[in-house]
Design a protein around this motif. Structure first.
Motif, PDB file in Angstrom:
ATOM      1  N   SER A 554       0.826  -1.212   0.000  1.00  6.10           N
ATOM      2  CA  SER A 554       0.000   0.000   0.000  1.00  6.10           C
ATOM      3  C   SER A 554       0.860   1.264   0.000  1.00  6.10           C
ATOM      4  CB  SER A 554      -0.958   0.010   1.206  1.00  6.10           C
ATOM      5  OG  SER A 554      -0.239   0.001   2.419  1.00  6.10           O
ATOM      6  N   SER A 555       2.102   1.163   0.505  1.00  8.16           N
ATOM      7  CA  SER A 555       2.990   2.331   0.540  1.00  8.16           C
ATOM      8  C   SER A 555       3.825   2.459  -0.730  1.00  8.16           C
ATOM      9  CB  SER A 555       3.930   2.246   1.756  1.00  8.16           C
ATOM     10  OG  SER A 555       3.199   2.235   2.953  1.00  8.16           O
ATOM     11  N   TYR A 556       4.378   1.348  -1.221  1.00  8.14           N
ATOM     12  CA  TYR A 556       5.343   1.392  -2.337  1.00  8.14           C
ATOM     13  C   TYR A 556       4.730   1.026  -3.688  1.00  8.14           C
ATOM     14  CZ  TYR A 556       9.392   2.038   0.713  1.00  8.14           C
ATOM     15  OH  TYR A 556      10.310   2.554   1.590  1.00  8.14           O
ATOM     16  N   ARG A 557       3.563   0.385  -3.648  1.00  3.81           N
ATOM     17  CA  ARG A 557       2.848  -0.038  -4.855  1.00  3.81           C
ATOM     18  C   ARG A 557       3.743  -0.879  -5.770  1.00  3.81           C
ATOM     19  NH1 ARG A 557      -1.648   2.724  -3.598  1.00  3.81           N
ATOM     20  NH2 ARG A 557      -2.828   2.135  -5.433  1.00  3.81           N
ATOM     21  N   GLU A 558       3.630  -0.731  -7.121  1.00  2.56           N
ATOM     22  CA  GLU A 558       4.292  -1.689  -8.024  1.00  2.56           C
ATOM     23  C   GLU A 558       5.826  -1.616  -7.957  1.00  2.56           C
ATOM     24  OE1 GLU A 558       3.436   2.039 -10.350  1.00  2.56           O
ATOM     25  OE2 GLU A 558       2.259   0.695  -9.048  1.00  2.56           O
ATOM     26  N   LYS A 559       6.378  -0.534  -7.393  1.00  6.63           N
ATOM     27  CA  LYS A 559       7.845  -0.405  -7.295  1.00  6.63           C
ATOM     28  C   LYS A 559       8.470  -1.551  -6.497  1.00  6.63           C
ATOM     29  CE  LYS A 559       7.691   3.702  -5.474  1.00  6.63           C
ATOM     30  NZ  LYS A 559       8.083   4.987  -4.854  1.00  6.63           N
ATOM     31  N   VAL A 560       7.691  -2.138  -5.611  1.00  2.38           N
ATOM     32  CA  VAL A 560       8.246  -3.134  -4.697  1.00  2.38           C
ATOM     33  C   VAL A 560       8.155  -4.557  -5.262  1.00  2.38           C
ATOM     34  CG1 VAL A 560       6.210  -3.806  -3.338  1.00  2.38           C
ATOM     35  CG2 VAL A 560       8.400  -3.474  -2.192  1.00  2.38           C
ATOM     36  N   PRO A 562       9.656  -6.206  -7.789  1.00  2.00           N
ATOM     37  CA  PRO A 562      10.907  -6.960  -7.986  1.00  2.00           C
ATOM     38  C   PRO A 562      11.458  -7.529  -6.674  1.00  2.00           C
ATOM     39  CG  PRO A 562      10.958  -4.928  -9.256  1.00  2.00           C
ATOM     40  CD  PRO A 562       9.735  -4.857  -8.387  1.00  2.00           C
ATOM     41  N   TRP A 563      11.370  -6.750  -5.601  1.00  5.55           N
ATOM     42  CA  TRP A 563      11.801  -7.247  -4.273  1.00  5.55           C
ATOM     43  C   TRP A 563      10.924  -8.418  -3.826  1.00  5.55           C
ATOM     44  CZ3 TRP A 563       8.629  -7.116   0.137  1.00  5.55           C
ATOM     45  CH2 TRP A 563       9.236  -7.515   1.328  1.00  5.55           C
ATOM     46  N   PHE A 564       9.614  -8.310  -4.079  1.00  4.11           N
ATOM     47  CA  PHE A 564       8.669  -9.327  -3.625  1.00  4.11           C
ATOM     48  C   PHE A 564       8.909 -10.679  -4.307  1.00  4.11           C
ATOM     49  CE2 PHE A 564       4.639 -11.490  -4.755  1.00  4.11           C
ATOM     50  CZ  PHE A 564       4.276 -11.939  -3.490  1.00  4.11           C
TER      51      PHE A 564
END
Length: 800
Positions: A554-560, A562-564
Motif C-alpha cells: 500500500s505504501s510502495y505499490r508496483e515499485k516493490v 521486484p523485491w517481492f
C-alpha cells in the motif's frame, strides 16, 4: 475385582442406611466405621452413591450431605493428598452429576457440594484453581433452571461465608472467591443478583472498617474493597445507583490509611475508586473527581518517599491511566506530575546472573529468580521481581499516548528511547501517528523512525517468543503505513526480505514436523491439542507476515514487486489446493493486496493466482471464500482491462454463494457480503463484463450489508450512483422501488453500516431529502417502514 468393588459399594449403602438409623447403638457403630474409611475411598463411595439414581433417595441425600461436610471440615487433610488425576476426576464427576440429575432437591445438594469445593479451590492469592467449574457455571445458565439454581447457590454460599465473623481467614477466602467469580461472570448474569450482592458487600465493608479503626485488622477489608471493584467493573453503568453508598468510605480510607502496614489496603482502595469511576462514567464521577485527584496528587508528590517495593506504586500507576480515560483531554495538566514515577518504573532494570547448577540450587524460589538451563552445568537467571510493575508502566504509557494524542507529544522522544531497547513496540504506531500533524514536523518524525526501524527489523529476525514477535510485526506494519513510501532503504529491504522468507519456510517446515508427530506411536488427544496450539501460533505469525506485506504494497505499490519476487514461490505454495485453509486464506489476501495496490503490473503474476482465486470463491471454508471474493472485487475495481474475462467468469460463482441456503448464517455472512460487494464492483467498474440491467434487481434484493462495514460503504456508494443517475431499473417505474430503497437505507443506519463521518452518509441523506420535497411519495415511502426504520431515517437526516 469388579465383583469385590460392587460388594464394597453395597456395604457402603448399608452403612449410609445405618447412619440414618433411629437406634443409637447402630448409628454410633456406623459413625465409627465411616470415620475409619480412608479419605480417597470415602470420596469415591460417596460420589458413586450420589450418582446412583437407582439407590434409595435417603441414602443419596445422606451421601451428598456427608461429602459437603467432608469438603467443608476436612478439605486440607483429605483433598490435597489425593493424586492429581483423582482430583481431576472428582471435579469432572461432580459437573457431570449436576447435568444428569433430574430431582430438584438432590440437585440443590450437589450444587452445595460444588460451591464448597469451588470455595476451597481459591488459593491464598485469590487465584481460581478450578477454571473449568466457573466456565461450566456460566455455560450452564443457558440451560435455565439448573444453571440458575447453581448460580444462586454459589453466590449465596460465598456471601454467607464472607459474613462468618468468627474466622478472618475464611472471610478473606470467600471475598477472594467472589472476586474470581465476578471477574469472569457475564454482566447479564450478575445484574439480577446485583442489589443483594451490593448490600452484603456494603454491610461487610462497614463492619470491617470499624474493626480496622478499633483493632487494626485489615485482611478481610483488603479483599472486600477488591470485591467491590470487581463488581463495579462487571456491572458498569448498572453500578451508578450504588455509587454514593461506597465512595465516601473509600475516599476516607485513602485519606486516612497512611501507616506503613496499611499500604496494600490503600493501594487496593485507590484501584477500587478508579475502577468505579470508569464503570459509572465521567458524568457521575465528576462530583468526586476533584477530591480524588487531590488525594492521588498528594500521594504522587510524596512518591520519592515511597520504598521501591511499596505496593501502592503499581496501583497508583494503573489508577492514573484509568483517570486519564475518564477525564480525557482534561488529564493533560497532570502529566508533569505522573510521568516521572511512571518512567522510573518503566526503566526498572532486572537483575540477571550466570550461575552454575550448585549456586542455582542454593537460591530459593522465594527470592523471585527464574532460571533457564544452558547446559554444561550452567543456568541463566533473571530476577522477576519488579518486571510486572515494569510491564504495567509500559502499558500505561500506551494508554496516555492513545488517550491524549498530541497532548502527549512532549514525552514521545524519551518514551521511544526507553522502549526501543526493551523491544516493547506494540504502541509505537500510536506514537508515530500522533506525531504526524504536530508542530515538530516531518524531520522529527523521520528521526524517530530511523531510531526505531533497524531495531524493529532485527527484533523480527531474532525474537523467540511468538506472542512478542507477533506484536513487533504488527507494530512494524503500522509504522510503515504511517511513514509511507521511502521509509525503508535498500539495506532494510534486503534484511527484511531474508527474514520474511525465513518465516515462511519455517511455517512450512513446522507443518511437516507436526504431520510426522501425528504418525508417532505416542500420538494421542493430548499431543494433538499441543500440536493445534503450535499450529495456531504459526498461523498467527503468518497473518503478521501478511500485515507487513500489505503495508509495503500500500505504501510502495508496483515499485516493490521486484523485491517481492523472492517470496513469490512461497506465497504461491500457500494457495495450493492441498494446503490447510488458513494458508490459502492468507496467501489469497497477499495476492488481493498485489491486485489492489500494484495493478496493472499485478497481471504478470496472474498465471500463479487467478485460477486458484476463482476456484476459491466457492471453497468450503468461509474464510477462503471471503478472501477470494474480496480479490474479485479489487480485480474489478483496480485490475485494468486484462482482468475483464475473469470478472465475467467470476459472476456466476459469486451468485451461487450468495444464493446458497445457508449464506446468511453467522459463519458464512462475511464471505457472502464480500460476494455481494464484488458483484456491485463488477457492475460499477466493469459494466461491459455483465448484463447490468439483468443483475441489478437481484443485487438490490441482497442489500443492505450488515457485518462487513467497509464493503457496506462500497455498496451504498454504488447505490447512490445509481439513484443520482436516475437509473430506471433501481428506481422502478414511477419510482415504485423507492420504499424498498428507504428500507435498505434505514436498515443500514440501524446496523451502523453507515458511518456518519463517511461522505456516503451525506449522499444518502440527500436522496431522502429529495423525496421529502414530493409529499405523496414521501408519505408512501415512510408509511411502509416500521417504527425503528422511521427513527433510523430521522437519525440519518439529523446526522448529515
Amino acid at each position: 475385582m469388579a465383583a469385590a468393588a460392587e460388594q464394597e459399594q453395597q456395604q457402603f449403602y448399608l452403612l449410609l442406611g445405618n447412619l440414618l438409623s433411629p437406634d443409637n447403638a447402630v448409628r454410633k457403630q456406623a459413625e465409627e466405621t465411616y470415620e475409619n474409611i480412608p479419605g480417597q475411598s470415602k470420596i469415591t463411595f460417596l460420589l458413586q452413591a450420589i450418582r446412583n439414581t437407582a439407590a434409595a433417595e435417603e441414602a443419596r441425600q445422606m451421601a451428598a450431605v456427608l461429602l459437603r461436610r467432608l469438603l467443608s471440615s476436612a478439605f486440607e487433610e483429605v483433598y490435597p493428598a489425593l493424586p492429581p488425576d483423582v482430583q481431576i476426576a472428582i471435579k469432572s464427576e461432580l459437573l457431570l452429576i449436576i447435568q444428569m440429575e433430574t430431582q430438584s432437591g438432590m440437585r440443590k445438594k450437589i450444587c452445595d457440594i460444588v460451591a464448597e469445593l469451588a470455595r476451597n479451590l481459591i488459593d491464598e492469592d485469590g487465584n481460581n484453581q478450578w477454571p473449568e467449574g466457573l466456565k461450566f457455571l456460566f455455560d450452564s445458565v443457558s440451560s435455565q433452571n439448573m444453571g440458575l439454581i447453581f448460580l444462586f447457590q454459589v453466590i449465596a454460599a460465598l456471601l454467607q461465608t464472607m459474613e462468618d465473623q468468627g474466622n478472618q481467614r475464611v472471610q478473606a477466602h470467600a471475598a477472594a472467591a467472589l472476586i474470581n467469580f465476578t471477574e469472569d461472570c457475564p454482566k447479564s448474569l450478575l445484574i439480577p443478583y446485583l442489589d443483594n450482592l451490593v448490600k452484603h458487600l456494603h454491610s461487610t465493608m462497614v463492619i470491617k472498617l470499624q474493626e480496622l479503626i478499633q483493632k487494626g485488622t485489615k485482611l478481610v477489608l483488603e479483599q472486600v474493597v477488591t470485591s467491590i471493584a470487581s463488581v463495579a467493573d462487571t456491572a458498569e453503568e448498572k453500578f451508578v445507583p450504588y455509587y454514593d453508598l461506597f465512595m465516601p468510605s473509600l475516599k476516607h480510607i485513602v485519606e486516612n490509611a497512611v501507616q506503613k502496614e496499611l499500604r496494600l489496603l490503600r493501594g487496593k482502595t485507590i484501584e477500587c475508586i478508579s475502577l468505579i469511576g470508569l464503570a459509572v462514567g465521567k458524568e457521575k464521577f465528576m462530583q468526586d473527581a476533584s477530591d480524588v485527584m487531590q488525594l492521588l496528587l498528594k500521594t504522587q508528590t510524596d512518591f520519592s518517599d515511597l520504598e521501591d517495593d511499596d505496593p501502592q506504586i503499581s496501583y497508583m500507576i494503573s489508577a492514573w491511566a484509568r483517570m486519564c480515560k475518564i477525564l480525557g483531554k482534561e488529564f493533560q495538566q497532570y502529566l508533569p506530575v505522573v510521568m516521572g514515577p511512571l518512567m522510573k518504573t518503566a526503566s526498572i532494570k532486572p537483575e540477571v546472573a550466570l550461575l552454575d547448577t550448585q549456586d542455582m540450587e542454593n537460591m530459593s524460589d522465594d527470592d523471585g529468580w527464574e532460571f533457564v538451563n544452558l547446559g554444561d552445568q550452567q543456568s541463566f537467571g533473571i530476577k522477576t521481581a519488579g518486571l510486572e510493575e515494569k510491564a504495567t508502566a509500559c502499558q500505561m504509557l500506551v494508554c496516555y499516548a492513545k488517550e491524549l494524542k498530541e497532548g502527549f507529544v512532549e514525552y514521545t522522544e524519551q518514551v521511544v528511547k526507553l522502549m526501543v531497547p526493551l523491544l516493547k513496540f506494540y504502541f509505537h504506531d500510536d506514537i508515530l501517528s500522533m506525531n504526524l500533524n504536530i508542530v515538530r514536523g516531518p524531520e522529527y518524525l523521520t528521526q524517530m523512525w530511523h531510531f526505531m526501524c533497524d531495531a524493529l527489523i532485527k527484533a523480527i529476525g531474532t525474537e523467540p517468543d511468538s506472542d512478542v514477535l507477533s506484536e513487533i510485526m504488527h507494530s512494524f506494519a503500522k509504522c510503515i503505513e504511517v511513514m509511507g513510501d521511502g521509509c525503508l532503504n535498500n539495506e532494510h529491504f534486503e534484511e527484511l526480505g531474508g527474514i520474511l522468507k525465513g518465516k515462511l519456510e519455517e511455517h512450512f517446515k513446522n507443518q511437516e514436523l507436526r504431520q510426522v508427530k501425528r504418525q508417532d506411536e505416542d500420538y494421542d488427544e493430548q499431543v494433538e491439542e499441543s500440536l493445534q496450539d503450535e499450529d495456531d501460533s504459526d498461523v498467527y505469525i503468518l497473518t503478521k507476515v501478511s500485515d507487513i506485506l500489505h503495508s509495503i504494497f500500500s505504501s510502495y505499490r508496483e515499485k516493490v514487486l521486484p523485491w517481492f519476487e523472492q517470496l513469490l514461490p512461497l506465497i504461491v505454495n500457500l494457495i495450493c489446493p492441498h494446503r490447510p485453509w488458513p494458508d490459502r486464506q492468507w496467501g489469497l489476501c497477499i495476492f488481493d493486496d498485489i491486485v489492489e495496490h500494484c495493478s496493472p503490473s499485478s497481471f504478470k503474476y496472474a498465471e500463479y493466482f487467478l485460477r486458484p482465486m476463482l476456484q476459491s470463491v466457492c471453497d468450503n471454508s468461509p474464510e477462503v471464500r471471503q478472501a477470494a471474493a474480496y480479490g474479485v472485487g479489487v480485480m474489478a475495481q483496480f485490475g485494468g482491462d486484462s482482468y475483464r474475462p475473469f470478472c465475467t467468469e467470476a459472476l456466476p460463482l459469486l451468485v451461487r454463494v450468495i444464493q446458497s441456503p445457508d449464506a446468511k448464517t453467522k459463519e458464512n455472512v462475511n464471505a457472502t457480503e464480500n460476494c455481494i460487494s464484488a458483484v456491485g464492483k463488477i457492475m460499477k467498474f466493469k459494466p461491459d463484463c455483465v448484463n447490468v440491467e439483468e443483475v441489478l434487481p437481484h443485487w438490490l434484493s441482497w442489500l443492505p450489508l450488515h457485518e462487513d462495514k467497509e464493503e457496506a460503504v462500497h455498496t451504498f456508494n454504488y447505490l447512490c450512483d445509481l439513484i443520482e443517475s436516475n437509473n430506471t431499473v433501481v428506481l422502478g417505474p414511477n419510482n415504485s422501488n423507492l420504499p424498498r430503497i428507504f428500507g435498505i437505507i434505514a436498515d443500514g443506519e440501524i446496523h451502523e453500516a453507515i458511518k456518519h463521518e463517511d461522505p456516503c452518509t451525506k449522499r444518502l441523506a440527500n436522496v431522502v431529502r429529495q423525496v421529502q420535497t414530493s409529499g405523496g411519495l414521501w408519505t408512501e415511502c415512510i408509511s411502509q417502514l416500521n417504527a425503528d426504520q422511521q427513527a433510523a431515517i430521522q437519525e440519518l437526516l439529523n446526522s448529515a
